[in-house]
Motif scaffolding. Structure first.
Motif, PDB file in Angstrom:
ATOM      1  N   ASP A  34       0.819  -1.222   0.000  1.00 53.29           N
ATOM      2  CA  ASP A  34       0.000   0.000   0.000  1.00 53.29           C
ATOM      3  C   ASP A  34       0.853   1.273   0.000  1.00 53.29           C
ATOM      4  O   ASP A  34       0.398   2.341   0.376  1.00 53.29           O
ATOM      5  CB  ASP A  34      -0.982   0.000   1.183  1.00 53.29           C
ATOM      6  CG  ASP A  34      -0.275  -0.050   2.532  1.00 53.29           C
ATOM      7  OD1 ASP A  34       0.962  -0.262   2.586  1.00 53.29           O
ATOM      8  OD2 ASP A  34      -0.964   0.116   3.557  1.00 53.29           O
ATOM      9  N   TYR A  35       2.104   1.138  -0.477  1.00 53.24           N
ATOM     10  CA  TYR A  35       3.042   2.271  -0.555  1.00 53.24           C
ATOM     11  C   TYR A  35       2.414   3.451  -1.295  1.00 53.24           C
ATOM     12  O   TYR A  35       1.692   3.270  -2.276  1.00 53.24           O
ATOM     13  CB  TYR A  35       4.320   1.829  -1.287  1.00 53.24           C
ATOM     14  CG  TYR A  35       5.182   2.981  -1.724  1.00 53.24           C
ATOM     15  CD1 TYR A  35       6.050   3.589  -0.834  1.00 53.24           C
ATOM     16  CD2 TYR A  35       5.109   3.465  -3.024  1.00 53.24           C
ATOM     17  CE1 TYR A  35       6.824   4.669  -1.235  1.00 53.24           C
ATOM     18  CE2 TYR A  35       5.878   4.535  -3.426  1.00 53.24           C
ATOM     19  CZ  TYR A  35       6.739   5.136  -2.528  1.00 53.24           C
ATOM     20  OH  TYR A  35       7.498   6.201  -2.925  1.00 53.24           O
ATOM     21  N   GLN A  36       2.742   4.646  -0.807  1.00 52.95           N
ATOM     22  CA  GLN A  36       2.306   5.874  -1.478  1.00 52.95           C
ATOM     23  C   GLN A  36       3.510   6.790  -1.695  1.00 52.95           C
ATOM     24  O   GLN A  36       4.188   7.169  -0.746  1.00 52.95           O
ATOM     25  CB  GLN A  36       1.274   6.627  -0.639  1.00 52.95           C
ATOM     26  CG  GLN A  36      -0.026   5.878  -0.473  1.00 52.95           C
ATOM     27  CD  GLN A  36      -1.059   6.671   0.290  1.00 52.95           C
ATOM     28  OE1 GLN A  36      -0.739   7.431   1.188  1.00 52.95           O
ATOM     29  NE2 GLN A  36      -2.309   6.499  -0.092  1.00 52.95           N
ATOM     30  N   GLY A  37       3.766   7.105  -2.956  1.00 59.31           N
ATOM     31  CA  GLY A  37       4.757   8.103  -3.301  1.00 59.31           C
ATOM     32  C   GLY A  37       4.073   9.459  -3.304  1.00 59.31           C
ATOM     33  O   GLY A  37       3.030   9.623  -3.939  1.00 59.31           O
ATOM     34  N   ILE A  45       1.139  10.529  -5.676  1.00 57.72           N
ATOM     35  CA  ILE A  45       1.404  10.540  -7.117  1.00 57.72           C
ATOM     36  C   ILE A  45       1.821   9.173  -7.656  1.00 57.72           C
ATOM     37  O   ILE A  45       1.933   9.002  -8.864  1.00 57.72           O
ATOM     38  CB  ILE A  45       2.463  11.599  -7.489  1.00 57.72           C
ATOM     39  CG1 ILE A  45       3.768  11.347  -6.739  1.00 57.72           C
ATOM     40  CG2 ILE A  45       1.932  13.004  -7.236  1.00 57.72           C
ATOM     41  CD1 ILE A  45       4.941  12.181  -7.225  1.00 57.72           C
ATOM     42  N   SER A  46       2.090   8.209  -6.741  1.00 62.01           N
ATOM     43  CA  SER A  46       2.485   6.897  -7.229  1.00 62.01           C
ATOM     44  C   SER A  46       2.177   5.823  -6.190  1.00 62.01           C
ATOM     45  O   SER A  46       1.935   6.125  -5.027  1.00 62.01           O
ATOM     46  CB  SER A  46       3.975   6.874  -7.593  1.00 62.01           C
ATOM     47  OG  SER A  46       4.781   7.066  -6.446  1.00 62.01           O
ATOM     48  N   ASP A  47       2.232   4.570  -6.660  1.00 63.80           N
ATOM     49  CA  ASP A  47       2.045   3.419  -5.789  1.00 63.80           C
ATOM     50  C   ASP A  47       3.246   2.492  -5.971  1.00 63.80           C
ATOM     51  O   ASP A  47       4.208   2.833  -6.671  1.00 63.80           O
ATOM     52  CB  ASP A  47       0.721   2.726  -6.095  1.00 63.80           C
ATOM     53  CG  ASP A  47       0.612   2.231  -7.539  1.00 63.80           C
ATOM     54  OD1 ASP A  47       1.628   2.228  -8.277  1.00 63.80           O
ATOM     55  OD2 ASP A  47      -0.492   1.851  -7.937  1.00 63.80           O
ATOM     56  N   SER A 128       5.736   5.125   2.673  1.00 69.06           N
ATOM     57  CA  SER A 128       5.619   6.326   1.842  1.00 69.06           C
ATOM     58  C   SER A 128       6.973   7.001   1.728  1.00 69.06           C
ATOM     59  O   SER A 128       7.868   6.797   2.554  1.00 69.06           O
ATOM     60  CB  SER A 128       4.578   7.313   2.398  1.00 69.06           C
ATOM     61  OG  SER A 128       5.038   7.908   3.584  1.00 69.06           O
ATOM     62  N   SER A 129       7.095   7.799   0.692  1.00 69.63           N
ATOM     63  CA  SER A 129       8.287   8.641   0.518  1.00 69.63           C
ATOM     64  C   SER A 129       7.835   9.975  -0.067  1.00 69.63           C
ATOM     65  O   SER A 129       6.836  10.045  -0.785  1.00 69.63           O
ATOM     66  CB  SER A 129       9.318   7.972  -0.392  1.00 69.63           C
ATOM     67  OG  SER A 129       8.820   7.807  -1.695  1.00 69.63           O
ATOM     68  N   GLN A 130       8.596  11.000   0.295  1.00 75.91           N
ATOM     69  CA  GLN A 130       8.247  12.352  -0.141  1.00 75.91           C
ATOM     70  C   GLN A 130       9.536  13.149  -0.337  1.00 75.91           C
ATOM     71  O   GLN A 130      10.368  13.216   0.567  1.00 75.91           O
ATOM     72  CB  GLN A 130       7.379  13.018   0.917  1.00 75.91           C
ATOM     73  CG  GLN A 130       6.955  14.419   0.582  1.00 75.91           C
ATOM     74  CD  GLN A 130       6.047  15.006   1.649  1.00 75.91           C
ATOM     75  OE1 GLN A 130       6.065  14.590   2.809  1.00 75.91           O
ATOM     76  NE2 GLN A 130       5.249  15.985   1.260  1.00 75.91           N
ATOM     77  N   PRO A 131       9.708  13.748  -1.509  1.00 75.54           N
ATOM     78  CA  PRO A 131      10.892  14.578  -1.705  1.00 75.54           C
ATOM     79  C   PRO A 131      10.820  15.846  -0.846  1.00 75.54           C
ATOM     80  O   PRO A 131       9.749  16.434  -0.693  1.00 75.54           O
ATOM     81  CB  PRO A 131      10.854  14.919  -3.195  1.00 75.54           C
ATOM     82  CG  PRO A 131       9.410  14.808  -3.574  1.00 75.54           C
ATOM     83  CD  PRO A 131       8.828  13.757  -2.682  1.00 75.54           C
ATOM     84  N   ILE A 132      11.940  16.206  -0.294  1.00 75.62           N
ATOM     85  CA  ILE A 132      12.060  17.473   0.424  1.00 75.62           C
ATOM     86  C   ILE A 132      12.744  18.473  -0.499  1.00 75.62           C
ATOM     87  O   ILE A 132      12.345  19.615  -0.614  1.00 75.62           O
ATOM     88  CB  ILE A 132      12.855  17.293   1.734  1.00 75.62           C
ATOM     89  CG1 ILE A 132      12.095  16.341   2.679  1.00 75.62           C
ATOM     90  CG2 ILE A 132      13.122  18.641   2.400  1.00 75.62           C
ATOM     91  CD1 ILE A 132      12.889  15.914   3.897  1.00 75.62           C
TER      92      ILE A 132
END
Length: 150
Positions: A34-37, A45-47, A128-132
């Motif tokens: 259930d990853y969320q980008g 914006i992505s899985d 999840s991951s999120q660019p800083i």
């Protein structure tokens, strides 16, 4: 018990053990179903399927691609990874799934500025991951591509 930073460190180490196959294998192993980008604003914006597919396409487009780790640290409930990417754009980069079409090989050597990403980890999975700062947008800019506007 494994720390959240250890999970990110293991994913990174396994990713670069034997590229390009190890990059795809590590993404499939460490990213939760259930990853969320997320984008910089927190929009999904992505899985998992997208991240695994994009990794595969990235490795095909940049035969000498590598991620250079600068630091991994825990910050509250998340893990911050500082890194940069480098490689030569030697193959076509299929970004059709992102609405950008196929980017023809440019032959450009790219070294992104130092980038930071935030990761959320639950157990031994990246959820999840999120660019800083920097990251994928910096890589695209290096080959002369502007991502579509949100």
């Amino acid at each position: 018990m494994t720390s959240k930073a250890d999970v990110i460190r293991k994913w990174y180490e396994e990713s670069w053990a034997n590229p390009p196959s190890s990059n795809v294998d590590a993404a499939a192993k460490y990213f939760s179903d259930d990853y969320q980008g997320l984008d910089k604003d927190g929009n999904v914006i992505s899985d998992k399927a997208t991240i695994v597919g994009t990794t595969e396409k990235l490795m095909n487009a940049f035969k000498d691609f590598k991620g250079v780790l600068h630091d991994i640290s825990e910050e509250g409930d998340s893990v911050i990874m500082t890194f940069h990417w480098e490689g030569t754009h030697t193959g076509d980069f299929d970004l059709s799934a992102m609405g950008m079409g196929v980017i023809p090989a440019s032959g450009k050597r790219v070294e992104t500025p130092e980038s930071k990403s935030r990761f959320m980890v639950e157990g031994d999975q990246i959820v999840s991951s999120q660019p800083i700062s920097g990251g994928f947008e910096s890589l695209l800019a290096g080959i002369g591509v502007k991502p579509p506007s949100a």
